[in-house]
Structure formats: C-alpha cells, structure tokens
Motif scaffolding. Structure first.
Motif, PDB file in Angstrom:
ATOM      1  N   GLN A  41       1.063  -1.198  -0.033  1.00  0.00           N
ATOM      2  CA  GLN A  41       0.127   0.080   0.117  1.00  0.00           C
ATOM      3  C   GLN A  41       0.741   1.251   0.129  1.00  0.00           C
ATOM      4  N   ILE A  88      -8.599   4.369  -7.284  1.00  0.00           N
ATOM      5  CA  ILE A  88      -8.047   3.430  -6.220  1.00  0.00           C
ATOM      6  C   ILE A  88      -6.827   3.955  -5.776  1.00  0.00           C
ATOM      7  N   GLY A  91      -6.450   6.965  -4.025  1.00  0.00           N
ATOM      8  CA  GLY A  91      -7.119   7.040  -2.665  1.00  0.00           C
ATOM      9  C   GLY A  91      -6.453   6.305  -1.424  1.00  0.00           C
ATOM     10  N   SER A  95      -5.839   8.047   1.946  1.00  0.00           N
ATOM     11  CA  SER A  95      -6.210   7.285   3.319  1.00  0.00           C
ATOM     12  C   SER A  95      -4.803   7.161   3.976  1.00  0.00           C
ATOM     13  N   ALA A 228     -12.950   6.862   6.030  1.00  0.00           N
ATOM     14  CA  ALA A 228     -13.643   6.308   4.786  1.00  0.00           C
ATOM     15  C   ALA A 228     -15.237   6.583   5.287  1.00  0.00           C
ATOM     16  N   GLU A 243     -11.294   9.449  -2.989  1.00  0.00           N
ATOM     17  CA  GLU A 243     -11.164   8.921  -1.679  1.00  0.00           C
ATOM     18  C   GLU A 243     -12.211   7.725  -1.471  1.00  0.00           C
ATOM     19  N   TRP A 244     -11.573   6.577  -0.945  1.00  0.00           N
ATOM     20  CA  TRP A 244     -12.416   5.389  -0.890  1.00  0.00           C
ATOM     21  C   TRP A 244     -13.787   5.445  -0.449  1.00  0.00           C
ATOM     22  N   PRO A 265     -13.668  -0.409  -4.249  1.00  0.00           N
ATOM     23  CA  PRO A 265     -13.025   0.445  -2.900  1.00  0.00           C
ATOM     24  C   PRO A 265     -13.463  -0.058  -1.676  1.00  0.00           C
ATOM     25  N   ALA A 268     -10.549  -2.642  -1.107  1.00  0.00           N
ATOM     26  CA  ALA A 268      -9.506  -1.750  -0.732  1.00  0.00           C
ATOM     27  C   ALA A 268      -9.526  -1.275   0.873  1.00  0.00           C
ATOM     28  N   ILE A 269     -10.371  -0.925   1.354  1.00  0.00           N
ATOM     29  CA  ILE A 269     -10.720  -0.785   2.918  1.00  0.00           C
ATOM     30  C   ILE A 269     -10.654  -1.830   3.570  1.00  0.00           C
TER      31      ILE A 269
END
Length: 295
Positions: A41, A88, A91, A95, A228, A243-244, A265, A268-269
């Motif tokens: 990441q 993504i 994002g 994050s 998020a 942003e996610w 997304p 991804a979170i």
C-alpha cells in the motif's frame, strides 16, 4: 526481558534481542501477510503517478460505467468515465496520509497527557477527568461533532480523528508511566539530580515505546476506516477527490448496473484495515516480554 533491561544491554546483546523480536514477528504468518500488504500500500501510494495512466479526476462521459477488465481500464470506469484503478491508487495515498497525520497528532497529544498524568500525581486527577470526558462521547460522533464545528475537509477529518485518539493513547501511556517511574533506575536518576523532563523523555518514554508502537499500528486501521466512513457521510473528502469512502458513496446509486464502483473500494478498505490490525496483533505478541516464558 523488559524494555528497561533491554536498554541496559551491551550493543551486541541488544542487537540480538531485536533480532529475536523480529523472528517472533515473522513466525506469525498473519502478521507477515499484514506487513506485506502495508508495504505494498505504501509503495502504491508513493509511486501512484508511475503505475497509473489515467487522471483520477478527469471525466470522459463517452466511457462511463465500463465494466471490469475493459480495454484500457482493467477495473472499469465510474459513472463519469473516470478510471477506477487510478482512483483506487490515489485513494490509497489519501487514506495513508490522513491516517498517518491523525495517528501522529493523537500520539503527540496522548503521550503528553499520559506522561504528565502518570508522573505528576497532582495533575493525574485533572487530566484523567478530561480524558474521561472525551471517552463519554462515542468516537465517530465526537469526530462528526468536531467536523461540524471546523467544517468538511480532509484536514479537519485528520484533526477530528486525532482528538478521538488522544484519550486511549493517554491511558496507555499513563499506565506504563505509573509502573516505570517506581523502578530503581528512575529513583537513581532522581537522586543524581536529573530533571523531570530528562527523566520522562530520556528514560521513561523509551521504556513505554512498545505499547505505543502497537497502539499506533492498530490505530491506523481505525483512522483509515473512520476517514472512509466520514467521507461516505459527506463530511470528509469532497467530489471529485478520489477517496475510498467517497467512492463507495458515489457508486451506491449504481450498485445493480455497475457493482464494481462500490465493491472495489470496499475491498481496498477491507484489506488495508485487516493488514494494520493483524500487523498490530503480531507486534503486540512480538514485543510482549512474557513471550519468552510462554515458549
């Protein structure tokens, strides 16, 4: 072996201790997986301009709602024709930056309050009542209240999450300080005329570093998830920021026609929060001084 004892070791023995700690961490397969995901990441966030070919906010209505694995858009496009993969990737940068700033500010505030409360008995009651006051608000509601006062922006999201993080960090640090300040070497430093500031910064804080490191790692997961959530509610990132949470909010109206706009997304979170949580668990076990006795 305690952290205090570790600091007194000769350089070679201290290095051996750290290597042993790393070996403990790498024995935890979930923690290793989490570490790999976190590193990936970070690399994705750093090299975002080099691993994407589309502008994350540039619209192209002719290519709107393209499905996954489309030519030139392997994660498809959103309802405005923006490349989902690019959004993504960028994002991830947002994050991680917001989460890092929030956790850092929370650590600074929590460490200062916790050190003062644990070291000075007269300040303990006042500081801890303030901490209890912050604890009386549910975390996400406290963050929403702060943003409502300061205004909607990612900067204010970071400030809100940092304030939310302060009470937990303060209690962790206070507990460590209360146990460390009664140690013989601390009393020896006092008898030698060392100032309170020197004792706290040079001797107590390094010995309280293990729980702080674990807290910071696991708090990153909470910070990213909170960022998020606040952006999903419209209190954080504003369109067209990639942003996610905001992406999930914008894509929920197209759940049936283009489910990838919310699923991607969301994944991804989920992966990022999972990675920081299992890494924090692994660090807690690796830094636990009782692990030697249990093995």
């Amino acid at each position: 072996m305690t952290t205090a004892e570790t600091l007194k070791l000769k350089p070679k023995k201290r290095e051996k201790y750290y290597i042993t700690t790393l070996k403990r961490l790498f024995k935890n397969k979930l923690a290793v997986i989490g570490l790999i995901i976190v590193i990936l990441q970070i690399l994705i966030a750093i090299f975002a301009p080099y691993i994407t070919i589309h502008d994350p906010i540039k619209q192209n209505l002719a290519n709107s709602e393209m499905p996954v694995f489309s030519e030139g858009h392997w994660l498809g496009t959103d309802n405005y024709g923006r490349d989902v993969w690019s959004r993504i990737v960028y994002g991830a940068r947002i994050s991680l930056v917001v989460g890092s700033v929030a956790v850092t500010l929370g650590l600074v505030g929590g460490i200062i309050l916790g050190m003062l409360a644990g070291y000075y008995r007269k300040m303990d009651a006042v500081i801890m009542r303030f901490v209890d006051l912050l604890f009386s608000f549910p975390g996400i509601l406290l963050a929403m209240l702060i943003i409502a006062i300061l205004g909607t922006s990612l900067v204010n999201v970071a400030i809100a999450i940092s304030i939310w993080s302060i009470p937990t960090c303060a209690r962790i640090v206070r507990g460590s300080v209360l146990s460390i300040k009664e140690k013989e070497y601390i009393m020896a430093m006092r008898s030698m005329g060392a100032s309170d500031l020197r004792i706290m910064v040079r001797h107590i804080l390094p010995n309280a570093s293990a729980p702080i490191i674990v807290f910071a790692t696991m708090r990153m997961a909470t910070a990213i998830l909170s960022t998020a959530a606040l952006s999903y509610l419209g209190l954080g990132a504003q369109p067209p920021t990639p942003e996610w949470g905001a992406m999930i909010s914008q894509g929920q109206d197209f759940m049936w026609s283009s489910p990838h706009l919310t699923i991607v997304p969301g994944i991804a979170i989920m992966l990022t929060v999972f990675a920081f949580n299992v890494l924090g668990d692994g660090l807690r076990d690796a830094l636990d001084p009782n692990m030697d006795l249990q093995q």
